[in-house]
Design a protein around this motif. Structure first.
Motif: not given
Length: 303
Positions: A264-280
């Motif tokens: 799980k440590g390697f996927y901390k902030g996954w949702s933030a990554i997607y909602f950053r990368i998706g729209p970006h």
């Protein structure tokens, strides 16, 4: 011109996605090298994180590191999109039927991403430092306490010299290589598929949206572990010799995170990554296509 078009598109998208990038950085640093349940959870999710940052640092706190982020976008994505467009236009990775080769996409996407990421590494380093800085009540990870973009560059260079500005750059190779390849491959292939079946008009915003959002999902999943490692290596404090206080390198970071935080440590902030990368990704690729077509039309009219 390809560099300018790629940089302009990346900056346009960067202004919109930077708040999510700030949240991603904070969530990745939260509970660093601590087992779940043995640290205070400052950021429960991206909504809670956004509210916490706005309350403690003000609304503008969500745009921390924006100057460094935009300069990074100019360098990294200017090179990445500029060179990738050159490769696409050259036909080097196209088949006889005109469709783009998957293997060619992977190689080209990874190559231009690694080059852009390495050149822009000092800017990424400063971006992480500034985005992680927060009010004491919500601070996570090492706090570098820079006064701004220029101050950060001066402080880092003063302590570690020019070499110090590229500290952690080795972690950018797998991060941007995998991220760039997965994004450009997924985007190019999905656009090919949409164009082939005529679901949307060629180069329409609808096809760009579908291609960008699908690529964002794939990129988030593929890149998250490497993004967490890069954030940790870039943000860690250093001793007087410029050596990291927590990690000696990529391998050491991976082992320590795995032992203390688990998968799980390697996927901390996954949702933030997607909602950053998706729209970006959407806005980046949308602006890229728009600026490219605008330039092509202008060139035709000029002729």
């Amino acid at each position: 011109m390809e560099f300018i078009l790629g940089a302009a598109a990346a900056c346009s998208a960067g202004v919109l996605s930077n708040p999510m990038d700030v949240l991603k950085t904070r969530m990745q640093l939260q509970g660093e090298l601590r087992a779940q349940g043995r640290y205070t959870v400052v950021y429960k999710n991206i909504v809670h994180a956004a509210i916490a940052v706005a309350k403690a640092d003000g609304v503008l706190g969500l745009q921390k590191g924006l100057v460094a982020a935009l300069w990074y976008q100019i360098v990294m994505n200017g090179i990445r999109f500029g060179l990738y467009r050159k490769v696409l236009d050259s036909g080097l990775i196209s088949r006889k039927d005109g469709r783009v080769s998957t293997l060619g996409c992977v190689a080209a996407g990874a190559g231009v991403g690694i080059l852009g990421g390495f050149v822009g590494s000092p800017l990424y380093l400063v971006k992480i430092h500034l985005q992680s800085q927060a009010a004491e009540s919500i601070a996570v990870g090492h706090q570098h306490k820079h006064q701004g973009f220029v101050s950060a560059i001066v402080n880092i260079a003063r302590k570690g010299g020019i070499r110090g500005l590229w500290r952690g750059s080795s972690s950018s190779i797998p991060r941007v290589g995998i991220g760039s390849a997965s994004q450009l491959v997924a985007y190019s292939k999905s656009k090919d598929w949409l164009d082939q079946y005529g679901l949307y008009p060629h180069d329409s915003w609808q096809s760009t949206l579908c291609g960008a959002m699908s690529s964002g999902l794939i990129v988030s999943t593929c890149m998250s572990p490497f993004d967490v490692v890069a954030t940790r290596l870039y943000n860690q404090g250093v001793n007087s010799q410029g050596q990291g206080l927590l990690y000696t390198g990529i391998k050491d970071c991976i082992i320590k995170v795995a032992k203390t935080e688990g998968l799980k440590g390697f996927y901390k902030g996954w949702s933030a990554i997607y909602f950053r990368i998706g729209p970006h990704s959407f806005f980046n690729l949308l602006f890229w296509d728009y600026y490219t077509n605008l330039y092509k039309n202008y060139s035709k009219q000029k002729i």
